[in-house]
Design an enzyme around this catalytic site. Structure first.
Site, short mmCIF file in Angstrom:
data_model
loop_
_atom_site.label_atom_id
_atom_site.label_comp_id
_atom_site.label_asym_id
_atom_site.label_seq_id
_atom_site.Cartn_x
_atom_site.Cartn_y
_atom_site.Cartn_z
N ALA A 12 0.81 -1.22 0.00
CA ALA A 12 0.00 0.00 0.00
C ALA A 12 0.84 1.27 0.00
CB ALA A 12 -0.94 -0.01 1.20
N ARG A 23 3.74 10.16 -11.31
CA ARG A 23 2.76 11.05 -11.91
C ARG A 23 3.21 12.51 -11.82
NH1 ARG A 23 -1.20 9.86 -8.80
NH2 ARG A 23 -1.73 8.00 -9.98
N SER A 40 0.68 -4.74 -3.81
CA SER A 40 -0.52 -3.89 -3.80
C SER A 40 -1.81 -4.68 -3.70
CB SER A 40 -0.54 -3.01 -5.07
OG SER A 40 -1.53 -2.02 -4.97
N CYS A 44 -7.09 -6.60 4.00
CA CYS A 44 -8.32 -6.67 4.78
C CYS A 44 -9.39 -7.53 4.13
CB CYS A 44 -8.86 -5.26 5.03
SG CYS A 44 -7.80 -4.23 6.06
N VAL A 81 15.74 -6.19 -0.25
CA VAL A 81 16.74 -5.25 0.24
C VAL A 81 17.22 -5.77 1.59
CG1 VAL A 81 17.20 -2.89 1.00
CG2 VAL A 81 15.76 -3.31 -1.01
N ASP A 305 2.79 0.27 7.73
CA ASP A 305 2.74 -0.46 9.00
C ASP A 305 4.06 -0.47 9.75
OD1 ASP A 305 0.16 -0.95 8.30
OD2 ASP A 305 0.38 -3.13 8.06
#
Length: 472
Positions: A12, A23, A40, A44, A81, A305
């Protein structure tokens, strides 16, 4: 490629940041490293996939790798990473069978969180699961399928086919245990009951959904029992017993035989990547950030998170790992890195959860004890009010708890529970908290009224009216 904007984590926060940056700065370069296959996705939604209300795992994808490429994002899945050098402004990446250094101009750490299973021995046995990620959801749904029947499409590029196959050839369970009575526990109890399974929920405290307050917790507990769920409250689980697979839940008062166990006792932020860097963590253990998602190091950001945020009521840092928080913060950071600074926004712990037919919501401070610890003098009321005009059919009793500060009258938080459009009403309280409204100002809000939708006095307004009388 010039030194790009590097994002660690492709869910997210990470892909929201990358998308916004691409963009706003189409001539810039952005690279996203994701150690897994999935990117992505709607975490939930996983309980509803297990339940069967969502047919396909891919329905839970918000942005596909192809979509990311179309947006100008260099997305590299299965690239982990493993180290960060903030002095040299490089990260070390392992992927495609090689290990390499990637320089960065700006770095976003969006590594998310992981499900906690400690201190419950046996959580690594077969038929013991957590619900954190789409592969977890696929494995649980496979475990519920009749032997030999594949309920999960293993041809999906991203799915861990070996994990799914591990459970496809087993007989489905008859009795299941859910360890933990929070969001995941309540939602998964509903999912298991939808499959006709004998379902036991173990909660070490006296209430399910503790952050929602007593009024919500009591209604939810009664409702789960009505739905055939066996509750073990005030019951700490000491072990998931068995041989190769889970066979029983061991707790302080005895042993409950089960064929499957779902552990949902919480999550913890993934900050190990930063352990050898000067990046500072907050008291919660998540990364400390400012109003723009910046860490204490120039050019290093954190969101989602794994990061803290500022609480809308106290103004202090807190850790609230929820979906909107991650998406909003990531998008703001992408804009900031592109050159137009945007705050990540405050959080109030606004949350909703479905418990079979009940809708529950909460925001801010629900418990007076927590409000007192934060320096307030709290006063609370709980009221019951109709969700629609009394003469209009299909209404339901809605319970609202509202908390305010005695001296200032400021709204501090509240909760709501009911069957008829109760959860969405919590957004009124969330807006009140963000706007620092007093109880009197909340009572004077011009909320919509029509018999099919609300009584003249919305349940939120009724609670404000009663609490204002108590304060005065």
């Amino acid at each position: 490629m010039a030194d790009p904007f590097v994002v660690v984590g492709g869910d997210a926060a990470g892909l929201s940041a990358a998308s916004k940056y691409a963009r706003e700065n189409p001539d810039g370069d952005v690279v996203v490293f994701e150690k897994g296959r999935w990117v992505s996705y709607a975490h939930c939604g996983t309980p509803y996939y297990v339940k069967g209300e969502v047919d396909n795992l891919t329905d839970l994808l918000s942005l596909s790798p192809e979509d990311a490429a179309d947006r100008g994002i260099d997305l590299r899945r299965e690239h982990e990473v493993v180290d960060v050098d903030t002095d040299a402004q490089t990260v070390v990446v392992v992927g495609d069978g090689e290990r390499f250094e990637q320089p960065y101009s700006d770095l976003l750490v969006a590594t998310g969180a992981h499900a906690v299973t400690d201190p419950i021995p046996g959580s690594d046995r077969k038929m013991a699961f957590t619900m954190h990620g789409l592969d977890s959801a696929a494995a649980v749904r496979a475990a519920l399928s009749p032997a030999g029947e594949e309920w999960v499409d293993t041809d999906i590029e991203y799915v861990d086919a070996d994990l799914v196959q591990r459970y496809t050839d087993r007989d489905p369970p008859d009795r299941v245990a859910v360890v933990g009575g929070g969001y995941v526990g309540v939602e998964m109890a509903e999912a298991f009951r939808a499959h006709g399974l004998e379902t036991h929920v173990f909660q070490r405290s006296s209430h399910l959904l503790p952050p929602f307050g007593d009024a919500v917790c009591e209604r939810v507990a009664d409702h789960l029992r009505e739905q055939g769920v066996t509750l073990h409250l005030n019951t700490a689980v000491s072990e998931l017993d068995g041989g190769d697979s889970v066979e029983a839940v061991i707790h302080e008062d005895g042993r409950v035989p089960v064929d499957l166990a779902l552990v949902g006792i919480g999550i913890a932020p993934n900050t190990q990547l930063l352990s050898d860097t000067p990046v500072e963590l907050g008291e919660s253990g998540a990364v400390a950030v400012d109003d723009y998602g910046r860490t204490n190091l120039d050019g290093v950001y954190a969101a989602g998170d794994c990061a803290e945020a500022r609480h809308a009521v106290t103004g202090e840092s807190t850790w609230v790992p929820l979906g909107l928080t991650a998406n909003r913060a990531g998008r703001a950071i992408g804009q900031t890195v592109a050159g137009d600074p945007e705050p990540v926004g405050d959080v109030a712990g606004t949350a909703v959860v479905k418990a079979f037919e009940l809708e529950c919501g909460r925001v801010g401070f629900v418990h007076e004890g927590a409000a007192s610890d934060a320096g307030f003098d709290p006063v609370s009321v709980s009221i019951d009010a109709g969700s629609r005009s009394g003469y209009y059919p299909d209404g339901d009793e809605t319970t609202v708890t509202l908390t305010a500060d005695r001296e200032s009258g400021r709204v501090l938080g509240g909760s709501i529970v009911g069957r008829d459009r109760a959860a969405i009403r919590i957004d009124t309280l969330a807006t009140a908290l963000e706007s620092d409204l007093t109880v009197a100002e909340l009572e004077r809000l011009d909320l919509a009224y029509a018999p099919p939708f609300s009584p003249v006095w919305d349940p939120i307004l009724v609670a404000a009216k009663v609490l204002r009388g108590t304060l005065e």
